[in-house]
Design a protein around this motif. Structure first.
Motif, PDB file in Angstrom:
ATOM      1  N   CYS A  32       0.802  -1.257   0.244  1.00 40.11           N
ATOM      2  CA  CYS A  32       0.078   0.160   0.003  1.00 40.11           C
ATOM      3  C   CYS A  32       0.784   1.253  -0.090  1.00 40.11           C
ATOM      4  O   CYS A  32       2.073   1.204   0.352  1.00 40.11           O
ATOM      5  CB  CYS A  32      -0.898   0.160   1.163  1.00 40.11           C
ATOM      6  N   LYS A  33       0.187   2.369  -0.198  1.00 40.85           N
ATOM      7  CA  LYS A  33       1.131   3.602  -0.653  1.00 40.85           C
ATOM      8  C   LYS A  33       0.883   4.639   0.558  1.00 40.85           C
ATOM      9  O   LYS A  33       1.803   5.659   0.476  1.00 40.85           O
ATOM     10  CB  LYS A  33       0.444   3.887  -1.886  1.00 40.85           C
ATOM     11  N   THR A  34       0.038   4.380   1.372  1.00 43.58           N
ATOM     12  CA  THR A  34      -0.222   5.416   2.492  1.00 43.58           C
ATOM     13  C   THR A  34      -0.197   4.903   3.845  1.00 43.58           C
ATOM     14  O   THR A  34      -0.548   3.935   4.018  1.00 43.58           O
ATOM     15  CB  THR A  34      -1.342   6.328   2.241  1.00 43.58           C
ATOM     16  N   GLY A  35       0.092   5.878   4.758  1.00 40.21           N
ATOM     17  CA  GLY A  35      -0.223   5.479   6.341  1.00 40.21           C
ATOM     18  C   GLY A  35      -1.424   5.046   6.545  1.00 40.21           C
ATOM     19  O   GLY A  35      -1.894   4.088   7.327  1.00 40.21           O
ATOM     20  N   ALA A  36      -2.419   5.650   6.219  1.00 38.29           N
ATOM     21  CA  ALA A  36      -3.890   5.410   6.339  1.00 38.29           C
ATOM     22  C   ALA A  36      -4.372   3.894   5.930  1.00 38.29           C
ATOM     23  O   ALA A  36      -5.011   2.986   6.569  1.00 38.29           O
ATOM     24  CB  ALA A  36      -5.083   6.313   6.029  1.00 38.29           C
ATOM     25  N   GLN A  37      -3.767   3.511   4.420  1.00 40.60           N
ATOM     26  CA  GLN A  37      -4.023   2.367   4.083  1.00 40.60           C
ATOM     27  C   GLN A  37      -3.233   1.219   4.956  1.00 40.60           C
ATOM     28  O   GLN A  37      -3.854   0.073   4.866  1.00 40.60           O
ATOM     29  CB  GLN A  37      -3.574   2.440   2.536  1.00 40.60           C
ATOM     30  N   ALA A  38      -2.016   1.724   5.299  1.00 40.58           N
ATOM     31  CA  ALA A  38      -1.475   0.679   6.021  1.00 40.58           C
ATOM     32  C   ALA A  38      -2.185   0.137   7.197  1.00 40.58           C
ATOM     33  O   ALA A  38      -1.997  -0.967   7.906  1.00 40.58           O
ATOM     34  CB  ALA A  38      -0.018   1.297   6.509  1.00 40.58           C
ATOM     35  N   LEU A  39      -2.845   1.196   8.212  1.00 42.38           N
ATOM     36  CA  LEU A  39      -3.420   0.959   9.287  1.00 42.38           C
ATOM     37  C   LEU A  39      -4.728  -0.092   9.001  1.00 42.38           C
ATOM     38  O   LEU A  39      -5.005  -0.936   9.754  1.00 42.38           O
ATOM     39  CB  LEU A  39      -3.805   2.141  10.102  1.00 42.38           C
ATOM     40  N   MET A  57       6.516   9.927   4.100  1.00 46.17           N
ATOM     41  CA  MET A  57       5.190   9.753   3.362  1.00 46.17           C
ATOM     42  C   MET A  57       4.349  10.887   3.442  1.00 46.17           C
ATOM     43  O   MET A  57       4.315  11.494   4.733  1.00 46.17           O
ATOM     44  CB  MET A  57       4.695   8.374   3.710  1.00 46.17           C
ATOM     45  N   PRO A  58       3.689  11.287   2.542  1.00 43.89           N
ATOM     46  CA  PRO A  58       2.835  12.412   2.664  1.00 43.89           C
ATOM     47  C   PRO A  58       1.556  12.187   3.640  1.00 43.89           C
ATOM     48  O   PRO A  58       1.045  11.002   3.604  1.00 43.89           O
ATOM     49  CB  PRO A  58       2.097  12.589   1.219  1.00 43.89           C
ATOM     50  N   GLY A  59       1.142  13.122   4.061  1.00 40.83           N
ATOM     51  CA  GLY A  59      -0.016  12.935   5.125  1.00 40.83           C
ATOM     52  C   GLY A  59       0.593  12.233   6.554  1.00 40.83           C
ATOM     53  O   GLY A  59       1.555  12.870   7.257  1.00 40.83           O
ATOM     54  N   MET A  60       0.068  11.231   6.705  1.00 39.59           N
ATOM     55  CA  MET A  60       0.772  10.541   7.834  1.00 39.59           C
ATOM     56  C   MET A  60       2.139   9.677   7.758  1.00 39.59           C
ATOM     57  O   MET A  60       2.089   8.619   6.903  1.00 39.59           O
ATOM     58  CB  MET A  60      -0.308   9.325   8.228  1.00 39.59           C
ATOM     59  N   ASP A  61       2.956  10.155   8.353  1.00 43.20           N
ATOM     60  CA  ASP A  61       4.429   9.451   8.151  1.00 43.20           C
ATOM     61  C   ASP A  61       4.577   8.196   8.934  1.00 43.20           C
ATOM     62  O   ASP A  61       3.781   7.879   9.429  1.00 43.20           O
ATOM     63  CB  ASP A  61       5.524  10.501   8.632  1.00 43.20           C
ATOM     64  N   GLY A  62       5.772   7.638   8.741  1.00 41.93           N
ATOM     65  CA  GLY A  62       5.834   6.249   9.131  1.00 41.93           C
ATOM     66  C   GLY A  62       6.028   6.123  10.688  1.00 41.93           C
ATOM     67  O   GLY A  62       5.629   5.129  11.303  1.00 41.93           O
ATOM     68  N   TYR A  63       6.569   7.044  11.277  1.00 39.63           N
ATOM     69  CA  TYR A  63       6.402   7.379  12.620  1.00 39.63           C
ATOM     70  C   TYR A  63       5.038   7.291  13.270  1.00 39.63           C
ATOM     71  O   TYR A  63       4.912   6.579  14.514  1.00 39.63           O
ATOM     72  CB  TYR A  63       7.276   8.719  13.077  1.00 39.63           C
ATOM     73  N   GLU A  64       4.326   7.919  12.744  1.00 38.14           N
ATOM     74  CA  GLU A  64       2.847   8.106  13.211  1.00 38.14           C
ATOM     75  C   GLU A  64       2.146   6.701  13.158  1.00 38.14           C
ATOM     76  O   GLU A  64       1.252   6.201  13.924  1.00 38.14           O
ATOM     77  CB  GLU A  64       2.112   9.349  12.477  1.00 38.14           C
ATOM     78  N   VAL A  65       2.471   6.202  11.858  1.00 39.29           N
ATOM     79  CA  VAL A  65       1.860   4.906  11.607  1.00 39.29           C
ATOM     80  C   VAL A  65       2.390   3.934  12.957  1.00 39.29           C
ATOM     81  O   VAL A  65       1.560   3.088  13.142  1.00 39.29           O
ATOM     82  CB  VAL A  65       2.109   4.303  10.256  1.00 39.29           C
ATOM     83  N   LEU A  66       3.671   3.910  13.016  1.00 40.14           N
ATOM     84  CA  LEU A  66       4.039   2.783  14.192  1.00 40.14           C
ATOM     85  C   LEU A  66       3.438   3.445  15.306  1.00 40.14           C
ATOM     86  O   LEU A  66       2.996   2.345  16.080  1.00 40.14           O
ATOM     87  CB  LEU A  66       5.566   3.119  14.035  1.00 40.14           C
ATOM     88  N   THR A  67       3.307   4.391  15.685  1.00 38.88           N
ATOM     89  CA  THR A  67       2.759   4.953  16.979  1.00 38.88           C
ATOM     90  C   THR A  67       1.246   4.475  17.038  1.00 38.88           C
ATOM     91  O   THR A  67       1.013   3.876  18.374  1.00 38.88           O
ATOM     92  CB  THR A  67       2.799   6.462  17.249  1.00 38.88           C
ATOM     93  N   ARG A  68       0.491   4.455  16.332  1.00 39.57           N
ATOM     94  CA  ARG A  68      -1.008   3.875  16.183  1.00 39.57           C
ATOM     95  C   ARG A  68      -0.956   2.578  16.195  1.00 39.57           C
ATOM     96  O   ARG A  68      -1.631   1.868  16.949  1.00 39.57           O
ATOM     97  CB  ARG A  68      -1.604   4.410  14.890  1.00 39.57           C
ATOM     98  N   LEU A  69      -0.029   1.695  15.464  1.00 42.55           N
ATOM     99  CA  LEU A  69       0.245   0.232  15.396  1.00 42.55           C
ATOM    100  C   LEU A  69       0.380  -0.280  16.955  1.00 42.55           C
ATOM    101  O   LEU A  69      -0.139  -1.036  17.251  1.00 42.55           O
ATOM    102  CB  LEU A  69       1.174  -0.086  14.636  1.00 42.55           C
ATOM    103  N   ARG A  70       1.203   0.640  17.726  1.00 38.67           N
ATOM    104  CA  ARG A  70       1.794   0.151  18.909  1.00 38.67           C
ATOM    105  C   ARG A  70       0.640   0.422  20.130  1.00 38.67           C
ATOM    106  O   ARG A  70       0.593  -0.017  21.119  1.00 38.67           O
ATOM    107  CB  ARG A  70       3.136   0.999  19.315  1.00 38.67           C
ATOM    108  N   GLU A  71      -0.300   1.409  19.639  1.00 37.91           N
ATOM    109  CA  GLU A  71      -1.376   1.765  20.580  1.00 37.91           C
ATOM    110  C   GLU A  71      -2.614   0.580  20.640  1.00 37.91           C
ATOM    111  O   GLU A  71      -3.263   0.684  21.273  1.00 37.91           O
ATOM    112  CB  GLU A  71      -1.922   3.367  20.305  1.00 37.91           C
ATOM    113  N   ASP A  72      -2.515   0.114  19.475  1.00 41.07           N
ATOM    114  CA  ASP A  72      -3.814  -1.076  19.297  1.00 41.07           C
ATOM    115  C   ASP A  72      -3.421  -2.341  19.878  1.00 41.07           C
ATOM    116  O   ASP A  72      -2.203  -2.807  19.257  1.00 41.07           O
ATOM    117  CB  ASP A  72      -4.166  -1.046  17.950  1.00 41.07           C
ATOM    118  N   ALA A  73      -3.938  -2.803  20.605  1.00 41.99           N
ATOM    119  CA  ALA A  73      -3.722  -4.173  21.139  1.00 41.99           C
ATOM    120  C   ALA A  73      -3.768  -5.121  19.884  1.00 41.99           C
ATOM    121  O   ALA A  73      -3.036  -6.406  19.906  1.00 41.99           O
ATOM    122  CB  ALA A  73      -4.650  -4.530  22.225  1.00 41.99           C
ATOM    123  N   ALA A  74      -4.445  -4.969  18.845  1.00 35.35           N
ATOM    124  CA  ALA A  74      -4.373  -6.031  17.799  1.00 35.35           C
ATOM    125  C   ALA A  74      -3.124  -6.005  16.750  1.00 35.35           C
ATOM    126  O   ALA A  74      -3.107  -7.026  16.157  1.00 35.35           O
ATOM    127  CB  ALA A  74      -5.759  -5.849  17.023  1.00 35.35           C
TER     128      ALA A  74
END
Length: 374
Positions: A32-39, A57-74
């Protein structure tokens, strides 16, 4: 052999094409091409076993994507490798601090990427296997604990059944008094701060389980006294009173033998079965003591009487009053309750009498539901 799923996230189509071509021979690859798609992809089946994530990446960068991944138990346990053109040490430190497992700098050498991916998948596989083993061990411990508790309960029931065969007047006495003790304990937990801490779980549970053993010492009383169809004379009553100490001594010896068999000392943390027996010993020894010190066998008074024994004393007397005996007719629940209130500060702990008065109707219901056969 299992096929692992990789998720590649990069806003450059050329990079995606290269990485997919490199990794797809060995893995199932999603891109996928964006952080939102990655989530979204991280939550979609098949769930990725590992994520290769671009930082810039434009919009949501990799650092924010990783932060959200780590905040989600799933998704917090999915390993993430940063793949980026940022080569500064501080960028790498930031990525690792956020929870990335590795950091690859573009342009990536194929052999290095394949080796890193393989290594982190092996680590994840080992971690998942360990987690499964831990889950199995927890279930096995729980199963064996249930079996042990069942064996304890069955053994206790057998002992109590044997004890009841020697006393033809008890009927449902054990069931009723155990229920009274629990009702009183729950009431004190909720409405008497002075005693609530002493009856917090698992303490109250131990008291309730130990309550049926209060008269276990009657096994040592001669049949001519225990089964006498009428009131006891003074000498017979003196012998009957010894059942408290007989029961306490028997339970004490059982505890000591168990400690010896298990090579324990009294200072060690006792297993639950021994903790219950210790409470039972206190109840057996002291449930005929009175708040004013006029009871037996030791003449204890006030708080010197163990709380579990004080609970049992009230339950035992209420049951004796409301049930028929060969030497007396049953009292009405209201008459028995009136007597107990009169005995506050004499026979019974006043706080327990207050608790009893609040649930007097529940006691009467138990007496009716579990009454002895005519």
């Amino acid at each position: 052999m299992r096929t692992f799923t990789l998720l590649i996230v990069d806003d450059e189509p050329s990079n995606l094409s290269i990485f997919v071509k490199l990794l797809s021979p060995n893995y199932q690859v999603r891109a996928c091409k964006t952080g939102a798609q990655a989530l979204l992809a991280a939550h979609s089946a098949p769930r990725p076993d590992l994520i290769l994530l671009d930082v810039m990446m434009p919009g949501m960068d990799g650092y924010e994507v990783l932060t959200r991944l780590r905040e989600d138990a799933a998704t917090r346990d999915i390993p993430v490798i940063f793949v980026t053109a940022l080569s500064d040490d501080l960028d790498e430190e930031k990525g690792l601090a956020l929870g990335a497992v590795d950091y690859l700098v573009k342009p990536v050498r194929p052999a290095i990427m394949l080796a890193r991916v393989r290594s982190h998948l092996e680590i994840k596989q080992a971690r998942d296997r360990l987690a499964q083993q831990n889950d199995w061990l927890e279930l096995e411990v729980a199963r064996r604990t249930r079996e042990t508790l069942l064996i304890q309960d069955v053994s206790l029931s057998v002992v109590l059944e044997l004890a009841e065969t020697r006393d033809n007047e008890t009927g449902n006495h054990i069931l009723r008094t155990q229920t009274y003790v629990e009702l009183l304990g729950r009431q004190l937990q909720q409405h008497q701060p002075q005693l609530a801490a002493l009856l917090a779980e698992p303490r109250l549970s131990r008291v309730v389980k130990a309550a049926p053993l209060h008269d276990i010492g009657k096994i040592g009383i001669p049949d001519c006294i225990l089964l006498k169809p009428g009131k006891l004379d003074a000498s017979e009553w003196a012998i009957m009173q010894t059942h408290s100490q007989l029961g306490a001594d028997a339970l004490r010896r059982a505890i000591e033998k168990s400690l010896q068999l298990n090579q324990r000392t009294a200072a060690d943390a006792c297993p639950e079965a021994l903790a219950i027996l210790e409470v039972a010993q206190a109840i057996a020894a002291s449930h005929h003591e009175k708040w004013d010190g006029s009871g037996y066998p030791q003449g204890l008074a006030g708080d010197a009487i163990p709380l579990a024994a004080r609970l049992m004393a009230l339950a035992d007397v209420y049951d004796a009053l409301t049930m028929r005996r060969v030497y007396k007719e049953p009292w009405t629940p209201s008459a028995a309750a009136h007597y107990i209130r009169e005995q506050a500060g004499r026979h019974f702990d006043p706080l327990l009498v207050t608790a009893f008065s609040a649930i007097e109707a529940e006691f009467a219901d138990v007496a009716q539901r579990f009454s002895d056969p005519a």
